[in-house]
Design a protein around this motif. Structure first.
Motif, mmCIF file in Angstrom:
data_model
loop_
_atom_site.group_PDB
_atom_site.id
_atom_site.type_symbol
_atom_site.label_atom_id
_atom_site.label_comp_id
_atom_site.label_asym_id
_atom_site.label_seq_id
_atom_site.Cartn_x
_atom_site.Cartn_y
_atom_site.Cartn_z
ATOM 1 N N ILE A 164 -3.025 -31.105 42.122
ATOM 2 C CA ILE A 164 -3.157 -29.758 42.684
ATOM 3 C C ILE A 164 -2.080 -28.835 42.135
ATOM 4 C CG2 ILE A 164 -2.964 -28.405 44.817
ATOM 5 C CD1 ILE A 164 -4.336 -30.713 46.267
ATOM 6 N N SER A 165 -0.832 -29.302 42.087
ATOM 7 C CA SER A 165 0.261 -28.477 41.574
ATOM 8 C C SER A 165 0.007 -28.073 40.125
ATOM 9 C CB SER A 165 1.590 -29.235 41.671
ATOM 10 O OG SER A 165 1.953 -29.451 43.000
ATOM 11 N N ASP A 166 -0.451 -29.027 39.330
ATOM 12 C CA ASP A 166 -0.652 -28.769 37.907
ATOM 13 C C ASP A 166 -1.844 -27.858 37.646
ATOM 14 O OD1 ASP A 166 -0.002 -29.290 35.113
ATOM 15 O OD2 ASP A 166 -1.893 -30.390 35.063
ATOM 16 N N LYS A 167 -2.945 -28.087 38.361
ATOM 17 C CA LYS A 167 -4.182 -27.357 38.077
ATOM 18 C C LYS A 167 -4.331 -26.066 38.886
ATOM 19 C CE LYS A 167 -5.449 -30.694 35.334
ATOM 20 N NZ LYS A 167 -5.380 -30.519 33.865
ATOM 21 N N ALA A 182 5.566 -19.258 33.641
ATOM 22 C CA ALA A 182 6.276 -19.772 32.460
ATOM 23 C C ALA A 182 5.479 -20.845 31.724
ATOM 24 C CB ALA A 182 7.644 -20.304 32.869
ATOM 25 N N PRO A 183 4.256 -20.555 31.262
ATOM 26 C CA PRO A 183 3.426 -21.585 30.620
ATOM 27 C C PRO A 183 3.988 -22.081 29.294
ATOM 28 C CG PRO A 183 2.432 -19.410 30.366
ATOM 29 C CD PRO A 183 3.582 -19.236 31.297
ATOM 30 N N ASN A 184 4.903 -21.315 28.663
ATOM 31 C CA ASN A 184 5.436 -21.707 27.357
ATOM 32 C C ASN A 184 6.802 -22.379 27.440
ATOM 33 O OD1 ASN A 184 3.195 -20.559 25.950
ATOM 34 N ND2 ASN A 184 4.079 -18.531 26.332
ATOM 35 N N ASP A 185 7.292 -22.589 28.641
ATOM 36 C CA ASP A 185 8.583 -23.261 28.831
ATOM 37 C C ASP A 185 8.377 -24.345 29.886
ATOM 38 O OD1 ASP A 185 11.173 -24.009 29.795
ATOM 39 O OD2 ASP A 185 11.999 -22.179 28.922
ATOM 40 N N GLU A 186 8.328 -25.599 29.461
ATOM 41 C CA GLU A 186 7.973 -26.692 30.364
ATOM 42 C C GLU A 186 8.966 -26.836 31.515
ATOM 43 O OE1 GLU A 186 5.779 -29.388 32.173
ATOM 44 O OE2 GLU A 186 5.164 -28.230 30.401
ATOM 45 N N ASP A 187 10.264 -26.648 31.243
ATOM 46 C CA ASP A 187 11.272 -26.783 32.301
ATOM 47 C C ASP A 187 11.108 -25.706 33.368
ATOM 48 O OD1 ASP A 187 12.358 -29.005 31.098
ATOM 49 O OD2 ASP A 187 13.929 -27.882 30.046
ATOM 50 N N GLN A 188 10.932 -24.470 32.918
ATOM 51 C CA GLN A 188 10.757 -23.376 33.879
ATOM 52 C C GLN A 188 9.441 -23.517 34.634
ATOM 53 O OE1 GLN A 188 11.617 -19.327 32.755
ATOM 54 N NE2 GLN A 188 13.059 -19.973 31.164
ATOM 55 N N ARG A 189 8.414 -23.950 33.927
ATOM 56 C CA ARG A 189 7.120 -24.142 34.589
ATOM 57 C C ARG A 189 7.228 -25.204 35.673
ATOM 58 N NH1 ARG A 189 2.686 -27.501 33.994
ATOM 59 N NH2 ARG A 189 0.697 -26.563 34.622
#
Length: 494
Positions: free
Chosen positions: A40-43, A298-305
């Motif tokens: 759920i969090s991811d999608k 922040a889809p382009n920064d995995e840590d921030q996302r």
């Protein structure tokens, strides 16, 4: 009217079934809840951000539109409770334990360990820490509560509908809401309420355990937390027996008194001038950054996302899972207010109080961290007490803190039993005591099971999972409410 409905039996069966599963197979229970939460969090992270912002815009539209003059009740009807009691009850139900649990823990964690973008421990991290804490406890949270409370209060007191979520959807779906479809809607609402409240009770039990462990060297363990839950369950059952006008009102006012005392002690003993300066500065930053933060993924920064998923999405899910309980409770105590008055009270006053609270406790905690107290390295439930340890009268403050958590704990559980009883007796404004007692035991059991199966992480998993289905219902409630408002306007109701 007070007879229990099929919603009572279905939801109780689901609750008992999950409790048994959690006790018999705790590992599998935790794995399943973690997998559901992760998916759920991811999608659906984008979805949570979008709908919560939509709720704010809808509230602002109503407040500034001609609809704002419409009264939640008959024309000329006076409010049932005074402003002070009304605000105390909605605030105690709406935030309660969360303010005490995260008052120090969130800002210190954002500053020293998990700032959104800055380097930990820097000036920039300090500024981000307060701003994102304001964001998580600001107008977004209260807009969620305001939407469901406004819709339910409008139909309950303006159109004399039962206090059921399904009844608010009748303008859209007609008589089908009195049949199977309506029962499904109400089961989802009741179950979301149970999970939301049980999660918060779990947080309360862990923090009380953390406090007494810090003060008296008592271990932090599930069994200690279970004893705490049992004791508090007995106390809120006593309050439940006295009813809304006595037990909950008196406890809510007591909460505000204790919270005010703890706040003033912390403000005076902490870095007072720095607190005021930080409050004003952060409010400005919050207002400037609000549009950007509302949509930041922040889809382009995995840590921030990942930070957004772990913090912002979690908090939005928490407020959504609490929305049925808090919304129904606020609706019940808001009879006689106009829509404009209601939105102003629910959106602005608690938000301002939250900002002042988090500035005081957050800045004091960060200052203590900078002076050598490793608050960030402790469990979250001990952060408040570690900060108090740096002050004079630390034992007095810590005891006050435990008392406040306990009274918030009791008030939240007491209010929830009322709401659950109301939802499972066809919207009765005075549900039977035995029904409220049943739900009191059920929510305490679920809180204990969640702690047993995985502690705080299991609580968070359950929250995010329970919030999703109810969010779809809230969107339908907005559409139904707006349709009914347009008819009201055509009839020139005032």
């Amino acid at each position: 009217m007070k007879k229990v409905t099929v919603v009572f039996w279905i939801t109780l069966a689901i609750t008992v079934g999950l409790s048994i599963l959690g006790v018999v197979a705790p590992g599998q229970f935790e794995d399943i809840s973690a997998a559901v939460m992760g998916y759920i969090s991811d999608k659906f992270g984008w979805y949570y951000l979008l709908i919560v912002t939509l709720f704010i815009l809808f509230c602002l539209y109503l407040a500034f539109s001609p609809y704002g003059k419409i009264r939640l009740g008959k024309a000329g009807e006076k409010p049932e409770f005074s402003y002070s009691s009304w605000l105390s009850m909605l605030f105690s139900a709406g935030m309660g334990i969360g303010l005490v649990f995260y008052g120090v823990a969130s800002p210190v964690s954002h500053y020293a360990k998990h700032p959104p973008t800055a380097e930990p421990g820097t000036t920039e991290a300090m500024e981000e820490a307060l701003r994102v804490t304001f964001f998580h406890y600001g107008v977004h949270a209260w807009a969620i509560y305001a939407v469901i409370a406004l819709v339910l209060s409008y139909f309950m007191f303006r159109h004399e509908k039962p206090g059921l979520v399904s009844a608010s959807l009748e303008p859209l779906f007609g008589k089908s809401m009195k049949g199977f479809a309506g029962k499904v809607i109400d089961v989802i609402a009741v179950f979301a309420t149970i999970v939301g409240v049980a999660t918060t009770l779990g947080f309360g039990a862990t923090q009380i355990n953390g406090g007494i462990a810090y003060l008296f060297d008592i271990p932090i363990s599930f069994w200690v937390q279970l004893v705490i839950i049992l004791i508090v369950t007995v106390l809120f059952m006593i309050s439940t027996y006295t009813g809304l006008s006595k037990g909950i009102r008196y406890l809510s006012n007591a909460n505000m008194g204790l919270a005010a005392a703890l706040f003033l002690f912390t403000l005076i003993l902490g870095p007072t001038l720095y607190i005021f300066n930080s409050l004003i500065d952060t409010v400005g930053e919050y207002i400037q950054q609000l549009p950007r933060e509302s949509f930041r993924l922040a889809p382009n920064d995995e840590d921030q996302r990942q930070w957004v998923l772990d913090w912002t999405v979690f908090f939005w899910a928490w407020w959504l899972a609490w929305a049925p309980f808090v919304g129904i409770f606020i609706a019940r105590v808001s009879k006689g207010r106009t829509i404009r008055e209601f939105i102003s009270g629910v959106l602005i006053v608690p938000t301002v109080v939250s900002f002042i609270w988090f500035s005081t406790f957050g800045v004091s905690g960060i200052e203590a961290q900078n002076n050598g107290a490793d608050i960030a390295g402790l469990p979250k439930e001990q952060a408040l007490f570690a900060m108090f340890d740096q002050f004079p009268l630390s034992m007095v403050l810590s005891v006050l803190g435990i008392l406040l958590i306990s009274t918030f704990f009791i008030t939240s559980a007491d209010s929830a039993t009322f709401v659950l009883g109301m939802q499972t007796t066809n919207g009765s404004m005075s549900p039977p005591t035995k029904v409220k007692f049943t739900w009191g035991l059920a929510q305490s059991t679920i809180a204990a099971v969640l702690l047993y199966t995985g502690g705080l992480q299991a609580l968070q998993n359950a929250l995010i999972s329970a919030a999703l289905p109810f969010s779809f219902i809230m969107l339908l409630m907005i559409a139904s409410f707006y349709k009914a408002l347009k008819k009201d306007k055509e009839k020139n109701w005032s």
